[in-house]
Scaffold this active site. Sequence first.
Site, PDB file in Angstrom:
ATOM      1  N   CYS A  35       0.841  -1.195   0.000  1.00 57.20           N
ATOM      2  CA  CYS A  35       0.000   0.000   0.000  1.00 57.20           C
ATOM      3  C   CYS A  35       0.875   1.244   0.000  1.00 57.20           C
ATOM      4  CB  CYS A  35      -0.954   0.092   1.195  1.00 57.20           C
ATOM      5  SG  CYS A  35      -2.115  -1.255   1.271  1.00 57.20           S
ATOM      6  N   LYS A  71       5.888  -4.433  -4.185  1.00 62.25           N
ATOM      7  CA  LYS A  71       7.347  -4.345  -4.065  1.00 62.25           C
ATOM      8  C   LYS A  71       7.821  -4.501  -2.621  1.00 62.25           C
ATOM      9  CE  LYS A  71      11.472  -3.109  -5.659  1.00 62.25           C
ATOM     10  NZ  LYS A  71      12.183  -4.168  -6.386  1.00 62.25           N
ATOM     11  N   TRP A  88      -2.881  -2.661  -1.658  1.00 63.30           N
ATOM     12  CA  TRP A  88      -2.611  -4.093  -1.826  1.00 63.30           C
ATOM     13  C   TRP A  88      -3.514  -4.767  -0.802  1.00 63.30           C
ATOM     14  CZ3 TRP A  88      -0.841  -8.383   0.892  1.00 63.30           C
ATOM     15  CH2 TRP A  88      -0.419  -9.473   0.106  1.00 63.30           C
ATOM     16  N   ASN A 120      -1.858   1.889   5.721  1.00 64.73           N
ATOM     17  CA  ASN A 120      -1.010   0.800   5.239  1.00 64.73           C
ATOM     18  C   ASN A 120      -0.688  -0.060   6.450  1.00 64.73           C
ATOM     19  OD1 ASN A 120       0.968  -0.856   4.197  1.00 64.73           O
ATOM     20  ND2 ASN A 120       2.550   0.737   4.164  1.00 64.73           N
ATOM     21  N   GLY A 121      -1.125  -1.317   6.441  1.00 61.57           N
ATOM     22  CA  GLY A 121      -0.857  -2.204   7.574  1.00 61.57           C
ATOM     23  C   GLY A 121      -2.063  -3.084   7.841  1.00 61.57           C
ATOM     24  N   HIS A 130      16.786 -37.377  -7.607  1.00 63.37           N
ATOM     25  CA  HIS A 130      16.120 -37.782  -6.365  1.00 63.37           C
ATOM     26  C   HIS A 130      14.634 -37.408  -6.362  1.00 63.37           C
ATOM     27  CE1 HIS A 130      19.947 -38.989  -4.733  1.00 63.37           C
ATOM     28  NE2 HIS A 130      20.452 -37.827  -5.110  1.00 63.37           N
ATOM     29  N   GLU A 166      16.898 -18.039  -7.889  1.00 56.37           N
ATOM     30  CA  GLU A 166      16.519 -16.672  -8.251  1.00 56.37           C
ATOM     31  C   GLU A 166      15.947 -16.624  -9.670  1.00 56.37           C
ATOM     32  OE1 GLU A 166      15.975 -14.064  -6.764  1.00 56.37           O
ATOM     33  OE2 GLU A 166      16.138 -12.453  -8.237  1.00 56.37           O
TER      34      GLU A 166
HETATM   35  C1  AGP Z   1      12.003  -9.813  -5.689  1.00 54.12           C
HETATM   36  O1  AGP Z   1      11.942  -9.995  -7.077  1.00 54.12           O
HETATM   37  C2  AGP Z   1      10.780 -10.055  -5.009  1.00 54.12           C
HETATM   38  N1  AGP Z   1       9.755  -9.207  -5.498  1.00 54.12           N
HETATM   39  C3  AGP Z   1      10.777 -10.305  -3.520  1.00 54.12           C
HETATM   40  O2  AGP Z   1      11.122 -11.636  -3.349  1.00 54.12           O
HETATM   41  C4  AGP Z   1      11.665  -9.443  -2.599  1.00 54.12           C
HETATM   42  O3  AGP Z   1      13.001  -9.731  -2.837  1.00 54.12           O
HETATM   43  C5  AGP Z   1      11.308  -9.729  -1.124  1.00 54.12           C
HETATM   44  O4  AGP Z   1       9.982  -9.346  -0.906  1.00 54.12           O
HETATM   45  C6  AGP Z   1      12.235  -9.037  -0.159  1.00 54.12           C
HETATM   46  O5  AGP Z   1      12.198  -7.647  -0.330  1.00 54.12           O
HETATM   47  P1  AGP Z   1      13.253  -6.716   0.377  1.00 54.12           P
HETATM   48  O6  AGP Z   1      14.586  -6.996  -0.259  1.00 54.12           O
HETATM   49  O7  AGP Z   1      12.781  -5.332   0.103  1.00 54.12           O
HETATM   50  O8  AGP Z   1      13.279  -7.067   1.815  1.00 54.12           O
END
Ligand code: AGP
Length: 616
Positions: free
Chosen positions: A2, A611, A74, A100-101, A512, A489
């Site tokens: 948010c 994000k 969000w 936000n929260g 495995h 990743e």
């Molecule tokens: C990254 O592509 C992701 N969107 C997500 O996994 C992110 O790395 C994770 O939420 C941690 O975020 P931060 O590094 O801001 O703590």
Amino acid sequence: MCGIVGYVGKQKAAPFILEGLRRLEYRGYDSTGVAILQHGAFRIVKKIGRVANLETEVAKSPLTGTHGIGHTRWATHGGVTDANAHPHLSSDGKIVLIHNGVIENYSAIKKFLLGRGYTFASETDTEVLCNLIAYHYAKQADDAGENRCLAAVRKALLHTQGTYGIVVMCADLPGEMVAARLGSPLILGVGDGENIVASDVSAIVTRTQSVVYLKDGEIVHLTPREFRITTADRATVSPLVDQVTWSVADAEMGTYAHFMEKEIFEQPLALENAMRGRFSADGSTANFGGLNLSASEFRGIERVQFCACGTALHACMVTEHMIERFARVPVECDYASEFRYRNSPLHRNTLFFVMSQSGETIDTLAALREAQRKGYKVLAVSNVVGSTIAREADGGIYQHVGPEVGVASTKAFTSQLLIGAMLALYLGRLRDLSFGDGVEFVRALKAAPDLVRQALAQAPQIKAIAQRYAHHTDMLFLGRLALFPIALEGALKLKEISYLHAEGYPAAEMKHGPIALISEACPSVFFAPQGEILNKIVSSMQEIKARKGPIIAIVTEGVELPAGLADEVIVIPDCHEAVLPIVASIPVQLLSYYIAVERGCDVDKPRNLAKSVTVE
Ligand code: AGP
């Protein structure tokens, strides 16, 4: 999670708030809304979907007031509907709120308020808090000279459990607003005849570079000319006004199609910025300014524990390899969300590190606090200056790669890998890593930006491969040693932006179980760098090929695979093992990006994601 923005000033509030919401949209994009106080009443416009939808609505009947709040959501409590979008208005029409929260005890409060005649138009926890503030506002007269809205917010928050960054306006008090935070970020922008509150600086920098990072438990009362910060028990806080070091242009997309594309191609520069000024004069080790531990304290460390989430955890896992390999110190990595509840036994001389691009991830913050509660020092690697994690850590390292806007982390990840390698070098040079090996290590790190440029030059070939493979529904990413976390990743990147099912695995583990997935319909991306286990990796590739699995091989220069083994070969420069994970990340970032584009996905704002994850 948010994005919130509040403006009180002399100009029309709505255009500034909408612009701020566009910049904060990466924090959540289920719905957006704005409330402006004009002619003594609130005008609220809110809509599901993106800021663009809200702009269309607002354009139908322009908002003229100079005092307002806006929110991009969000969803947590309640589905994605117009009614659940913020801002929320109290049922008596007096209070409007963005949040936000998560308000954890919202049902008990709701029951209490229903019994007192308050009504609810949404399913959200936020509307409950809004009505609770209205209840306290209605109940009290001016409280010992304190502004009535401020006093009502303070009282309501006393009865609230959970996390919040809130901004509140009261219909009776034009030209004023109240904001508070606990567990969710909130920043105050100090302008000329105007003041702003927002979730992060990206919404503020178009107006002012002067910011105050509010702390948990603080409440701020704002007018266009003044602001006053207090704690829950009404003590006045002397504000520390910081200057933001990055400009609006840093958060613009420029000529790129997506922020993710821009951020991928920015990586050579980002790496240069992350290492600038951080090597010793003799060129044999790394230097970090803000660790706040002496060399002898570092020398006494017997274990290192990393906690992080998502991509940042993958960076920690690569760092584990580097520290164990070059400094010979045992390292553990843990999901921050698991660490905080598991209560695992910890060695006495353990140094904690958390990694977080945003510096606001709630699970990582909680892990940091849990480790500090147990008496450990915690250092943080973070990209966002002034973030909660950066401020609460006992010391740390900033990544200095500028704002990362794309939800899928790219440049922040490779800079975390770089800093992890520099940490391994630093710890290694305090132990048994020789001067000569240190010099070679430093040279290798300094070469990283150019090697990344060379890897980026493969973009047209990788794009063509992506177009050939974008129709698949499953994909595996396989690597070994320090490239196993890069396989994880790669799979995470593909999942989050293209919605393909992808898994990362250590290559030799395939037999495995996961090899049962292999067929012509399930391609595998293999990392096959030069090194002593290359033959073993080739054997794993043979096992996949024998079962008709298509193979995309990412090899370092000089690797010759048996004819016909790989369907596609991407060549990256051969390099020092400390730099290899950085260089190897580039083709998987590009592959995911181009597959997502080919599938028509919303690359920068993938579905269901945000994000910065500030709820548990
Ligand atoms: C990254 O592509 C992701 N969107 C997500 O996994 C992110 O790395 C994770 O939420 C941690 O975020 P931060 O590094 O801001 O703590």
